[in-house]
Design a protein around this motif. Structure first.
Motif, PDB file in Angstrom:
ATOM      1  N   UNK A   1       0.866  -1.176   0.000  1.00 37.68           N
ATOM      2  CA  UNK A   1       0.000   0.000   0.000  1.00 37.68           C
ATOM      3  C   UNK A   1       0.901   1.224   0.000  1.00 37.68           C
ATOM      4  N   UNK A   2       0.478   2.268  -0.714  1.00 40.89           N
ATOM      5  CA  UNK A   2       1.271   3.484  -0.826  1.00 40.89           C
ATOM      6  C   UNK A   2       0.367   4.677  -0.578  1.00 40.89           C
ATOM      7  N   UNK A   3       0.824   5.613   0.275  1.00 34.90           N
ATOM      8  CA  UNK A   3       0.041   6.806   0.540  1.00 34.90           C
ATOM      9  C   UNK A   3       0.814   7.821   1.341  1.00 34.90           C
ATOM     10  N   UNK A   4       0.141   8.923   1.662  1.00 32.73           N
ATOM     11  CA  UNK A   4       0.799  10.056   2.309  1.00 32.73           C
ATOM     12  C   UNK A   4       0.765  10.018   3.835  1.00 32.73           C
ATOM     13  N   UNK A   5      -0.219   9.364   4.426  1.00 32.78           N
ATOM     14  CA  UNK A   5      -0.375   9.354   5.879  1.00 32.78           C
ATOM     15  C   UNK A   5      -0.005   7.964   6.397  1.00 32.78           C
TER      16      UNK A   5
END
Length: 118
Positions: free
Chosen positions: A99-103
């Motif tokens: 999974x990839x994200x900012x938070x």
């Protein structure tokens, strides 16, 4: 997120990966029930889930520790692409699941959902 938003694990994981900042309390309340059902959480885990949705990484990490099988490895690292663009993104890896994200807290929850959703 609208109340009639996505209900399946993979759609919710995609939503969490796209969020740029911790959720507002009203958004977290809408998602908490859906996530608790998909992840089969007990009441103590739901407290950690609610705080993780608000951006508390410590609670997301504790929740992952309780939900994953004993000894299951996972990691969280800054994305190389994000470092180049100066927009920090994080990659969570749990076996074959990514999974990839900012938070960080939300990306960790997204990885748990992807793992639960197959």
């Amino acid at each position: 997120m609208r109340e009639e938003g996505p209900d399946d694990a993979l759609s919710l994981a995609g939503y969490l990966e796209g969020v740029a900042k911790p959720l507002l309390r009203s958004e977290a309340v809408l998602l908490a029930g859906r996530l608790a059902g998909l992840l089969a959480l007990d009441s103590a885990d739901q407290v950690s889930l609610n705080l993780a949705l608000l951006g508390d990484y410590r609670h997301a990490k504790a929740l992952a520790g309780r939900l994953l099988p004993r000894g299951a490895a996972w990691s969280i690292d800054p994305s190389p692409e994000g470092v180049k663009r100066r927009a920090t993104r994080f990659i969570v890896t749990m076996g074959q699941v990514r999974a990839v994200g900012a938070v960080p807290a939300l990306v960790l929850l997204a990885a748990l959902l992807r793992r639960a959703g197959g």
